[in-house]
Structures are given as structure tokens and as C-alpha cells.
Design an enzyme around this catalytic site. Structure first.
Site, PDB file in Angstrom:
ATOM      1  CG  HIS A  54      -1.969   1.044   1.199  1.00 48.38           C
ATOM      2  ND1 HIS A  54      -1.714   2.357   1.530  1.00 48.38           N
ATOM      3  CD2 HIS A  54      -3.284   0.994   0.862  1.00 48.38           C
ATOM      4  CE1 HIS A  54      -2.826   3.062   1.404  1.00 48.38           C
ATOM      5  NE2 HIS A  54      -3.799   2.257   0.995  1.00 48.38           N
ATOM      6  CD  GLU A  97      -2.945   2.428  -2.781  1.00 52.89           C
ATOM      7  OE1 GLU A  97      -3.663   2.653  -1.809  1.00 52.89           O
ATOM      8  OE2 GLU A  97      -1.733   2.162  -2.696  1.00 52.89           O
TER       9      GLU A  97
END
Length: 246
Positions: free
Chosen positions: A86, A158
Site C-alpha cells: 500500500h 492508487e
């Protein structure tokens, strides 16, 4: 890093109620609470169509690595998914493409579906380096992966500049990057793998933008951040995504 055990139970119970009548064939729903709440949330969602995931994993099964959590621990806690790489792990905790690769292989070895995150910072987008960075992240993160294992992964794009900022990549911007990722997967593996891998979009996903994002041909889902912390917002996102996919 949100939700105590009690709060996580309340959230997952609320989502279970809201999504009870959802067509489970249209979408897959995965909750990824903090490590401390995994077992309790697992008990809540065990008889529902909601799956459980973790926010990180370590690449060894056990050892003197204080503070880390292994794949076999996650599996026993009820997880079937795990987020790897992430942007916040990369930005604040020195996650590298090499460590992503090790964690990916550990997840697969423990029959966990890895959700591999990639994405660029604002300065990289503005300098035209988005595709170069994604190529580096994907080639490094997926290094040594065979065709069979590659078909088991999920990729989440992302754009870091759109996370928690209120800015969202336009559907067209998301599609452009997702198409690039899928084309790169074709080169790294084959057509079957490139077509089968789900590519999610993550970055200020909300009820009012999920439908247009999901209508893009290469956007297969969403990695939802802040909006996942509220039952009404997250359930609304899921329901609207399901409507598009019917």
C-alpha cells in the site's frame, strides 16, 4: 489505523446487514481491518458473502521479527486476502518492490489472495513518469511469478495524489492507467492472465464517483479508503458498483 475491536465489530455487523440482499455474484466484498480485530471480524462475517483481508504480511512464517505478522497467522485468523505494498507502507515504512515481491510469494504460499498496490506521487505524474514508475513497481513486485500464480493476484492502482486529498483521477485518467497495467501484464505473462487479473482503482472513491469509474472497461473494482469507515458510505459504494456490473 482505524477502529478498535468493538468499533470494527459494529462496522462489520452494519455492513453485513446492509449488504445482506446484495447479489453476491455481481461483486466480491472484502474487509481489511487492523490486525487486532481480524479474528473478531472473521466471526461476524463468517456466514456472509463478505470476505476478510489483512493490511500487511511478513514474508516468513515465524521467527524473531517483533511486531510482524505471518501468513499462517493471518490464515488462522480467518483471512483470505491481504493488501501488499500500500502507498502508505511504501511512503512511511520503507516498503520496496523487493519486499513487496517477498510478501506476495508468502501470501500465495499461504493460500491468501494478494492485493498488490502500485501508484505514483503527484510530482511523478506532473513530470510524466507515471508509466515508468508503474512498470518498475510491477516488474519488481511480480518478479519470478509464474503464470498460474499470476492469475491469483489482484492489482490496485492508487494515484497517491488522490488519496485522502479529495482529488480523484477522472474515469478517463483511471482507464488510461489501468489499460497500461493490463497491457504490461500481457507482456509479462499472457492474454489469459492479463484478462483475468482484477485491477482496482483506489483514491478518494465515493458513492458519487464509483459508478463512472466502474463503467471503464479496465476498472474491475475499488480499493476504498476513508469511505469504508462508515457503513452507509461503503455499502452505498458496493451497491452502486453491483448495479453497474449486473
Amino acid at each position: 489505523m482505524y477502529k478498535t475491536i468493538k468499533e470494527a465489530i459494529e462496522l462489520s455487523n452494519g455492513l453485513k446487514r446492509e449488504l445482506f440482499k446484495l447479489d453476491s455474484q455481481a461483486v466480491d466484498v472484502v474487509l481489511c481491518p487492523p490486525f487486532t480485530a481480524l479474528s473478531e471480524v472473521s466471526e461476524v462475517v463468517i456466514e456472509s458473502d463478505i470476505s476478510l483481508g489483512a493490511q500487511d504480511i511478513y514474508w516468513l512464517d515465524e521467527g524473531a521479527f517483533t511486531g510482524e505478522v505471518s501468513g499462517k497467522m493471518l490464515k488462522e485468523a480467518g483471512c483470505s486476502y491481504v493488501i501488499i505494498g500500500h502507498s502508505e507502507r511504501r511512503q512511511f515504512f520503507n516498503e520496496t518492490n523487493e519486499s513487496v515481491n517477498k510478501k506476495l510469494k508468502a501470501a500465495l504460499a499461504n493460500n491468501l489472495t494478494p492485493i498488490i498496490c502500485v501508484g505514483e506521487m503527484l510530482k511523478e505524474r506532473e513530470s510524466g513518469k507515471t508509466f515508468d514508475l508503474l512498470k518498475e513497481q510491477l516488474e519488481g513486485g511480480l518478479s519470478g511469478l509464474g503464470v498460474e500464480d499470476a492469475s491469483k493476484i489482484v492489482i490496485a492502482y492508487e494515484p497517491v495524489w488522490a488519496i485522502g486529498t479529495g482529488k480523484t483521477a477522472t474515469p478517463e485518467q483511471a482507464q488510461e492507467v489501468h489499460k497500461y497495467i493490463r497491457d504490461l501484464l500481457l507482456k509479462l505473462f499472457n492474454q489469459d492472465v492479463a484478462s483475468a487479473i482484477r485491477i482496482q482503482y483506489g483514491g478518494s472513491v465515493k458513492p458519487d464517483n464509483i459508478a463512472e469509474l466502474m463503467k471503464q472497461p479496465d476498472v474491475d473494482g475499488a480499493l476504498v479508503g476513508g469511505a469504508s469507515l462508515k457503513v452507509d458510505l461503503f455499502s452505498d459504494i458496493v451497491k452502486k458498483a453491483a448495479e453497474v456490473l449486473k
